[in-house]
Design an enzyme around this catalytic site. Structure first.
Site, short mmCIF file in Angstrom:
data_model
loop_
_atom_site.label_atom_id
_atom_site.label_comp_id
_atom_site.label_asym_id
_atom_site.label_seq_id
_atom_site.Cartn_x
_atom_site.Cartn_y
_atom_site.Cartn_z
N ARG A 165 -2.57 -2.14 -3.41
CA ARG A 165 -3.83 -1.46 -3.14
C ARG A 165 -3.87 -0.18 -3.97
O ARG A 165 -2.96 0.64 -3.92
CB ARG A 165 -3.92 -1.10 -1.66
CG ARG A 165 -5.20 -0.36 -1.36
CD ARG A 165 -5.07 0.52 -0.18
NE ARG A 165 -6.32 1.24 0.00
CZ ARG A 165 -6.43 2.35 0.70
NH1 ARG A 165 -5.40 2.88 1.27
NH2 ARG A 165 -7.59 2.95 0.80
N ARG B 206 -13.30 14.17 8.56
CA ARG B 206 -14.05 14.52 7.34
C ARG B 206 -15.50 14.83 7.65
O ARG B 206 -16.09 14.19 8.52
CB ARG B 206 -13.98 13.37 6.33
CG ARG B 206 -12.60 13.19 5.74
CD ARG B 206 -12.52 11.95 4.87
NE ARG B 206 -11.51 11.03 5.36
CZ ARG B 206 -11.32 9.80 4.93
NH1 ARG B 206 -12.08 9.31 3.98
NH2 ARG B 206 -10.37 9.03 5.43
N GLU C 63 -8.15 -6.12 4.86
CA GLU C 63 -7.99 -5.68 3.47
C GLU C 63 -6.75 -6.29 2.82
O GLU C 63 -6.75 -6.61 1.64
CB GLU C 63 -7.93 -4.15 3.43
CG GLU C 63 -9.30 -3.53 3.68
CD GLU C 63 -9.24 -2.07 4.09
OE1 GLU C 63 -8.85 -1.79 5.22
OE2 GLU C 63 -9.60 -1.22 3.26
N HIS D 135 -13.29 2.01 0.18
CA HIS D 135 -13.27 0.89 1.14
C HIS D 135 -13.84 -0.39 0.52
O HIS D 135 -14.29 -1.28 1.26
CB HIS D 135 -14.14 1.18 2.39
CG HIS D 135 -13.56 2.19 3.34
ND1 HIS D 135 -14.36 3.01 4.09
CD2 HIS D 135 -12.30 2.50 3.67
CE1 HIS D 135 -13.61 3.79 4.85
NE2 HIS D 135 -12.34 3.51 4.60
N ASN E 217 0.88 -1.17 0.00
CA ASN E 217 0.00 0.00 0.00
C ASN E 217 0.92 1.22 0.00
O ASN E 217 1.45 1.61 1.04
CB ASN E 217 -0.90 -0.02 1.24
CG ASN E 217 -1.87 1.15 1.26
OD1 ASN E 217 -1.82 2.03 0.40
ND2 ASN E 217 -2.74 1.16 2.24
#
Ligand code: AMP
Length: 398
Positions: A90, A241, A384, A180, A7
């Site tokens: 990713r 956020r 993940e 996601h 990643n």
């Protein structure tokens, strides 16, 4: 067979080495401050560690440090990178192009780069990571791209379109893409597995609640709707956020404070959400402690977050004309029993019933609904990296 999962961020590189025979992590680590100074922290599954500060002007030097950590350091787990069958990357944004994971060819790499306009903080960094990987490991080692967006590519047109003039979709691809997706795909598949039904026969809602949060409605085994949108800013409030709000609030503030689009982006992505409301932290644990100590804004942030999550879950029950199972995942979803109870108790009218004792369990796969509940509710820890490794294996086995 071993798969290396990467990643790559603009100044960081997270990795895991996974043995696919038993799906166990052999080692994991993180390179930080790439382009500035450079540091690696690496840990093997048996608890050995290796840390070093070493110059990393680019991602290539970071990969060299990772190779050293994996093959030569005191926390080495393999003798040579030849033992690694493939590398899975990713990738945050796959746009409308990538409906699933794919082998990284020069053409695919160019497309990932071109999609940088839709994910300026992520895709360009992923491209740097892939190029450095090719430089370090050569073109013979298969590399696979696994996209956060591809699970959401099944959303129908009426779900993913925004009610803006159509030309912005045609000219710039402005629409909902979601995020996601790797987590939502992994958790929804696992949810169906633990329930013991084919996922095509279930209506599921997956609540991925971490520092970034999203909720996905999964119908007929695929994504029907998801809370994140054109970017991961959409949906409900997160650590820093905003989630959804009236865009007029932003144009109003921009005019009052003389702000540029970049300022608005920064405020909405980095200074809002739980942090912006509480003024305490972006971390739910700090906010819970402050709320318990009587901090009104911390309590308000908690109340807002729970209410917004409940509204999304409720809206997806309406969108799918029912729900069979709900899963909670992510740092908050896996640990915050009070939040789960709030959401589920407010769905009591439709027969959702929580087992209060089981709901106190943290970070573990567990059914938290009672046997009398009309909807199965589970905590399913997400993974993940394993999902990326599985997809990588699938692609190279084809
Ligand atoms: P993630 O991005 O998935 O790592 O999740 C980060 C969020 O999970 C932060 O807001 C943490 O406060 C929250 N979190 C992690 N552990 C716990 C815990 N034991 N109880 C409550 N929240 C937690």
């Amino acid at each position: 067979m071993k798969i290396f999962v990467v990643n790559a961020g603009s100044s960081s590189l997270k990795y895991q080495l996974i043995d696919m025979e038993n799906e166990q992590v052999l080692a994991k680590g993180l390179c930080e401050r790439i382009g500035v100074t450079g540091a690696i922290s690496h840990k093997s599954a048996d608890g050995r560690t290796y840390t070093a500060e070493t110059p990393m002007p680019t991602h290539s030097e970071a990969f060299e440090a990772v190779v050293y950590a994996l093959t030569k350091s005191e926390a080495k787990v393999i003798d040579s990178f030849d033992e690694i069958a493939a590398i899975g990357h990713r990738i945050v944004q796959g746009g409308s192009i990538f409906k699933g994971s794919c082998l990284i060819t020069p053409e695919a790499l160019q497309q990932i780069d071109d999609l940088g306009a839709l994910a300026p903080l992520h895709n360009p960094a992923h491209v740097l990571g892939i190029k450095a990987c090719i430089k370090t490991f050569g073109t013979e080692k298969p590399q696979v791209a696994v996209f956060d967006t591809s699970f959401h590519q099944t959303m129908p047109e009426h779900v993913y379109m925004y009610a803006l003039p159509y030309e912005y979709y045609e000219k710039y691809g402005v629409r909902k893409y979601g995020a996601h997706g790797t987590s939502h795909g992994f958790v929804s598949s696992r949810l169906a597995e633990v329930i013991g039904k084919d996922k095509k026969d279930l209506k599921m809602i997956v609540c991925h609640l971490g520092n970034g949060c999203s909720i996905t409605a999964v119908k007929d085994g695929v994504c029907y709707d998801t809370s994140m949108g054109f970017t991961p800013l959409d949906g409900f409030m997160m650590g820093t956020r905003t989630g959804t709000l009236d865009p007029s609030a932003l144009t109003f503030i921009a005019e009052k404070e003389n702000l540029t689009p970049a300022d608005i982006n920064r405020i909405c992505n980095k200074e809002s959400g739980m942090l912006g409301i509480s003024g305490v932290s972006n971390d739910n644990r700090d906010i819970a402690a402050a709320a318990a100590a009587g901090n009104h804004r911390a309590k308000l942030a908690t109340d807002m977050q729970r209410y917004q999550i409940l509204k999304f879950v409720g809206s997806y029950i309406a969108a799918m004309n029912g729900v069979d199972a709900i899963a909670f995942t992510g740092g908050i979803g896996e640990n915050d029993g009070e939040l789960r109870k709030y959401v589920c108790d407010n769905l009591g009218y439709m027969g959702v019933k929580i087992d209060d004792e089981k709901n106190t369990l943290r970070g573990t796969e567990v059914k938290i609904s009672t046997d009398h509940s009309k909807v199965d509710v589970y905590v399913i820890p997400t993974n993940e990296e394993l999902a990326i490794a599985r997809d990588t294996l699938k692609i190279i086995s084809k």
